[in-house]
Scaffold this active site. Structure first.
Site, PDB file in Angstrom:
ATOM      1  N   GLY A  13      37.512  37.502  45.886  1.00  0.00           N
ATOM      2  CA  GLY A  13      36.458  38.342  46.451  1.00  0.00           C
ATOM      3  C   GLY A  13      37.171  40.025  46.773  1.00  0.00           C
ATOM      4  O   GLY A  13      36.369  40.705  47.532  1.00  0.00           O
ATOM      5  N   SER A  19      37.643  45.958  51.285  1.00  0.00           N
ATOM      6  CA  SER A  19      36.989  44.655  51.115  1.00  0.00           C
ATOM      7  C   SER A  19      37.538  43.933  52.358  1.00  0.00           C
ATOM      8  O   SER A  19      38.641  43.884  53.048  1.00  0.00           O
ATOM      9  CB  SER A  19      37.566  43.906  49.990  1.00  0.00           C
ATOM     10  OG  SER A  19      37.036  44.578  48.798  1.00  0.00           O
ATOM     11  N   ILE A  20      36.595  43.032  52.929  1.00  0.00           N
ATOM     12  CA  ILE A  20      36.941  42.086  54.024  1.00  0.00           C
ATOM     13  C   ILE A  20      38.153  41.009  53.543  1.00  0.00           C
ATOM     14  O   ILE A  20      39.193  40.705  54.272  1.00  0.00           O
ATOM     15  CB  ILE A  20      35.715  41.139  54.135  1.00  0.00           C
ATOM     16  CG1 ILE A  20      34.626  42.277  55.094  1.00  0.00           C
ATOM     17  CG2 ILE A  20      36.413  39.950  55.123  1.00  0.00           C
ATOM     18  CD1 ILE A  20      33.336  41.280  55.479  1.00  0.00           C
ATOM     19  N   ASP A  64      35.065  35.106  37.180  1.00  0.00           N
ATOM     20  CA  ASP A  64      33.652  35.584  37.529  1.00  0.00           C
ATOM     21  C   ASP A  64      32.960  34.259  37.881  1.00  0.00           C
ATOM     22  O   ASP A  64      32.892  33.421  37.051  1.00  0.00           O
ATOM     23  CB  ASP A  64      33.031  35.967  36.346  1.00  0.00           C
ATOM     24  CG  ASP A  64      31.462  36.303  36.172  1.00  0.00           C
ATOM     25  OD1 ASP A  64      30.717  35.883  37.240  1.00  0.00           O
ATOM     26  OD2 ASP A  64      30.759  36.791  35.561  1.00  0.00           O
ATOM     27  N   ILE A  92      32.629  36.415  48.583  1.00  0.00           N
ATOM     28  CA  ILE A  92      31.899  36.902  47.763  1.00  0.00           C
ATOM     29  C   ILE A  92      30.337  36.937  47.865  1.00  0.00           C
ATOM     30  O   ILE A  92      29.951  35.854  48.368  1.00  0.00           O
ATOM     31  CB  ILE A  92      32.166  36.132  46.371  1.00  0.00           C
ATOM     32  CG1 ILE A  92      33.603  36.009  45.984  1.00  0.00           C
ATOM     33  CG2 ILE A  92      31.005  36.309  45.139  1.00  0.00           C
ATOM     34  CD1 ILE A  92      33.918  35.270  44.834  1.00  0.00           C
ATOM     35  N   ALA A  95      23.530  40.509  45.321  1.00  0.00           N
ATOM     36  CA  ALA A  95      22.051  40.661  45.374  1.00  0.00           C
ATOM     37  C   ALA A  95      21.913  41.937  44.666  1.00  0.00           C
ATOM     38  O   ALA A  95      22.501  43.079  44.863  1.00  0.00           O
ATOM     39  CB  ALA A  95      21.384  40.562  46.794  1.00  0.00           C
ATOM     40  N   TYR A 156      17.751  43.129  54.719  1.00  0.00           N
ATOM     41  CA  TYR A 156      18.756  42.110  54.262  1.00  0.00           C
ATOM     42  C   TYR A 156      18.364  41.048  53.351  1.00  0.00           C
ATOM     43  O   TYR A 156      18.758  40.221  52.401  1.00  0.00           O
ATOM     44  CB  TYR A 156      19.651  41.488  55.357  1.00  0.00           C
ATOM     45  CG  TYR A 156      21.018  40.853  55.111  1.00  0.00           C
ATOM     46  CD1 TYR A 156      21.977  41.785  54.779  1.00  0.00           C
ATOM     47  CD2 TYR A 156      21.112  39.644  55.376  1.00  0.00           C
ATOM     48  CE1 TYR A 156      23.153  41.204  54.375  1.00  0.00           C
ATOM     49  CE2 TYR A 156      22.650  39.263  55.195  1.00  0.00           C
ATOM     50  CZ  TYR A 156      23.563  40.098  54.478  1.00  0.00           C
ATOM     51  OH  TYR A 156      24.731  39.588  54.271  1.00  0.00           O
ATOM     52  N   LYS A 163      22.590  33.788  52.747  1.00  0.00           N
ATOM     53  CA  LYS A 163      23.483  33.416  53.871  1.00  0.00           C
ATOM     54  C   LYS A 163      22.978  32.051  54.811  1.00  0.00           C
ATOM     55  O   LYS A 163      24.029  31.205  55.361  1.00  0.00           O
ATOM     56  CB  LYS A 163      23.840  34.474  54.664  1.00  0.00           C
ATOM     57  CG  LYS A 163      24.363  35.706  54.014  1.00  0.00           C
ATOM     58  CD  LYS A 163      25.668  35.352  53.501  1.00  0.00           C
ATOM     59  CE  LYS A 163      26.431  36.627  53.145  1.00  0.00           C
ATOM     60  NZ  LYS A 163      27.660  36.503  52.279  1.00  0.00           N
TER      61      LYS A 163
HETATM   62  P1  NAP Z   1      33.103  43.527  48.617  1.00  0.00           P
HETATM   63  O1  NAP Z   1      34.562  44.465  49.047  1.00  0.00           O
HETATM   64  O2  NAP Z   1      32.158  44.379  47.966  1.00  0.00           O
HETATM   65  O3  NAP Z   1      33.428  42.109  48.287  1.00  0.00           O
HETATM   66  C1  NAP Z   1      32.417  41.458  47.488  1.00  0.00           C
HETATM   67  C2  NAP Z   1      33.213  40.801  46.360  1.00  0.00           C
HETATM   68  O4  NAP Z   1      32.127  39.873  45.789  1.00  0.00           O
HETATM   69  C3  NAP Z   1      33.591  41.691  45.448  1.00  0.00           C
HETATM   70  O5  NAP Z   1      34.979  41.619  45.201  1.00  0.00           O
HETATM   71  C4  NAP Z   1      32.630  41.539  44.238  1.00  0.00           C
HETATM   72  O6  NAP Z   1      33.189  41.943  43.038  1.00  0.00           O
HETATM   73  C5  NAP Z   1      32.682  39.839  44.355  1.00  0.00           C
HETATM   74  N1  NAP Z   1      31.623  39.334  43.570  1.00  0.00           N
HETATM   75  C6  NAP Z   1      30.270  39.836  43.235  1.00  0.00           C
HETATM   76  N2  NAP Z   1      29.902  39.041  42.188  1.00  0.00           N
HETATM   77  C7  NAP Z   1      31.133  38.416  41.754  1.00  0.00           C
HETATM   78  C8  NAP Z   1      30.948  37.072  40.958  1.00  0.00           C
HETATM   79  N3  NAP Z   1      30.177  36.962  39.879  1.00  0.00           N
HETATM   80  N4  NAP Z   1      32.374  36.728  40.628  1.00  0.00           N
HETATM   81  C9  NAP Z   1      33.330  36.660  41.376  1.00  0.00           C
HETATM   82  N5  NAP Z   1      33.175  37.995  42.547  1.00  0.00           N
HETATM   83  C10 NAP Z   1      32.096  38.481  42.798  1.00  0.00           C
HETATM   84  O7  NAP Z   1      32.274  43.346  50.196  1.00  0.00           O
HETATM   85  P2  NAP Z   1      32.695  42.723  51.409  1.00  0.00           P
HETATM   86  O8  NAP Z   1      31.880  43.185  52.444  1.00  0.00           O
HETATM   87  O9  NAP Z   1      34.008  42.673  51.722  1.00  0.00           O
HETATM   88  O10 NAP Z   1      32.057  41.343  51.093  1.00  0.00           O
HETATM   89  C11 NAP Z   1      32.795  40.010  51.429  1.00  0.00           C
HETATM   90  C12 NAP Z   1      32.051  38.820  51.954  1.00  0.00           C
HETATM   91  O11 NAP Z   1      31.579  39.241  53.137  1.00  0.00           O
HETATM   92  C13 NAP Z   1      30.692  38.886  51.407  1.00  0.00           C
HETATM   93  O12 NAP Z   1      30.407  37.535  51.269  1.00  0.00           O
HETATM   94  C14 NAP Z   1      29.511  39.611  52.121  1.00  0.00           C
HETATM   95  O13 NAP Z   1      28.351  39.197  52.251  1.00  0.00           O
HETATM   96  C15 NAP Z   1      30.480  39.097  53.459  1.00  0.00           C
HETATM   97  N6  NAP Z   1      30.037  39.939  54.784  1.00  0.00           N
HETATM   98  C16 NAP Z   1      29.908  41.393  54.587  1.00  0.00           C
HETATM   99  C17 NAP Z   1      29.791  42.150  55.777  1.00  0.00           C
HETATM  100  C18 NAP Z   1      29.874  43.462  55.665  1.00  0.00           C
HETATM  101  O14 NAP Z   1      29.075  44.193  56.703  1.00  0.00           O
HETATM  102  N7  NAP Z   1      30.534  44.132  54.874  1.00  0.00           N
HETATM  103  C19 NAP Z   1      29.390  41.476  56.803  1.00  0.00           C
HETATM  104  C20 NAP Z   1      29.298  40.037  56.900  1.00  0.00           C
HETATM  105  C21 NAP Z   1      29.385  39.178  55.864  1.00  0.00           C
HETATM  106  P3  NAP Z   1      32.317  43.212  42.367  1.00  0.00           P
HETATM  107  O15 NAP Z   1      32.582  44.571  43.263  1.00  0.00           O
HETATM  108  O16 NAP Z   1      33.022  43.226  41.005  1.00  0.00           O
HETATM  109  O17 NAP Z   1      31.023  42.901  42.232  1.00  0.00           O
END
Ligand code: NAP
Length: 266
Positions: A13, A19-20, A64, A92, A95, A156, A163
């Site tokens: 991810g 990214s986290i 993917d 990952i 939506a 959300y 989630k």
């Molecule tokens: P992010 O950098 O956009 O990371 C999300 C990742 O999911 C991206 O690398 C994205 O790739 C990947 N992804 C989407 N569809 C995919 C697929 N079919 N196969 C493989 N990878 C796929 O955002 P993030 O905020 O760090 O999110 C990471 C996790 O933390 C997620 O589960 C998110 O819900 C969770 N989270 C985020 C927050 C926040 O506020 N940011 C808070 C709590 C939890 P693409 O860019 O190519 O789609």
């Protein structure tokens, strides 16, 4: 000596330096883990490869997670490179943007399925596929947003429902894998400005509100999440499984939310 010295860690991810998954990767590197990074599609390669180089990561693979054959191929490549895996991170979610900007009851069947498939089922599918090459004592984790899963975070929507299913999956997986001494936990992070977050309607307001309303009066960073991931990945947490652990400046404990007063002021 680092807390993760000699452990093989795969992180799914990584999209960019916000990214986290990047916060987790850097923290794992600091603690001595051998790293493997997986990203979603060719479009990301340009951003991900230089990041991988920064942490001297030699295993960088596109996967993917909506396709079983990609997952199977990734397991094969990981087995060849690492032998066995000790730490698996699922960071990952997806939506459709249009699902996060209207009332929840207007969620489409396709939008619901996609969010569930990529944000929840992929976690189960990864665990199932990697199981044969996970070491006993392995630590598995995913990322959730509890304030949108067990409560309502406006906009959300289907992601909150996904989630909730992800958190429940964490408990069922923890039960299944417990006898093999493998642990499964979820990290619930407060809002962080990332690519994924940008798709959530009203995120900017939520982000600001969060800092005002949480006991610590501060937003959370990817470094904070990385540090919690180190704890959950290390033997320090070896009797902790099936949990949703919050790193959110205490936001989730609040029952009534009022902007905090400065110390000593009325
Ligand atoms: P992010 O950098 O956009 O990371 C999300 C990742 O999911 C991206 O690398 C994205 O790739 C990947 N992804 C989407 N569809 C995919 C697929 N079919 N196969 C493989 N990878 C796929 O955002 P993030 O905020 O760090 O999110 C990471 C996790 O933390 C997620 O589960 C998110 O819900 C969770 N989270 C985020 C927050 C926040 O506020 N940011 C808070 C709590 C939890 P693409 O860019 O190519 O789609």
């Amino acid at each position: 000596m680092g807390l993760l010295e000699g452990k093989n860690a795969l992180i799914f991810g990584l999209a960019n330096e916000r990214s986290i998954a990047w916060g987790i990767t850097q923290a794992f590197k600091r603690e001595g883990a051998n790293l493997g990074i997986s990203y979603a599609g060719e479009a990301l390669e340009r951003r991900v490869k230089p990041l991988a180089e920064q942490v001297e990561c030699k295993w960088v693979e596109e996967c993917d997670v909506s396709k079983d054959e990609y997952i199977a191929a990734t397991v094969g490549k990981a087995a060849k490179h690492f032998g066995k895996i000790d730490i698996l991170v699922h960071s990952i979610a997806f939506a459709g943007r249009e699902e996060l900007n209207k009332p929840y009851y207007q969620t489409t069947r396709e939008g619901f399925k996609t969010a569930m498939d990529i944000s929840v089922f992929s976690f189960v599918a990864l665990v199932n596929a990697f199981l044969p090459i996970l070491n006993p004592g392995a630590s598995i984790m995913c990322l959730t947003y509890g304030s949108g899963a067990v409560k309502v975070a406006p906009h959300y929507n289907v992601m909150g429902v996904a989630k909730a299913a992800l958190e429940s999956s964490t408990r069922y997986l923890a039960y299944d894998l417990g006898p093999q001494k493998m642990r499964v936990n979820a990290i619930s992070a407060g809002p962080i400005r990332t690519l994924a977050a940008a798709g959530v309607g009203g995120f900017r307001d939520m982000y600001k509100h969060f800092a005002d309303m949480s006991p610590l009066r501060e937003n959370v960073t990817i470094e904070d999440v990385g540090n919690l991931a180190v704890f959950l990945a290390s033997d320090l947490s070896k009797r902790i499984t099936g949990e949703v652990v919050y790193v959110d400046s205490g936001f989730n404990i609040m029952g009534v939310q009022m902007a905090g007063k400065e110390e000593g002021k009325e």
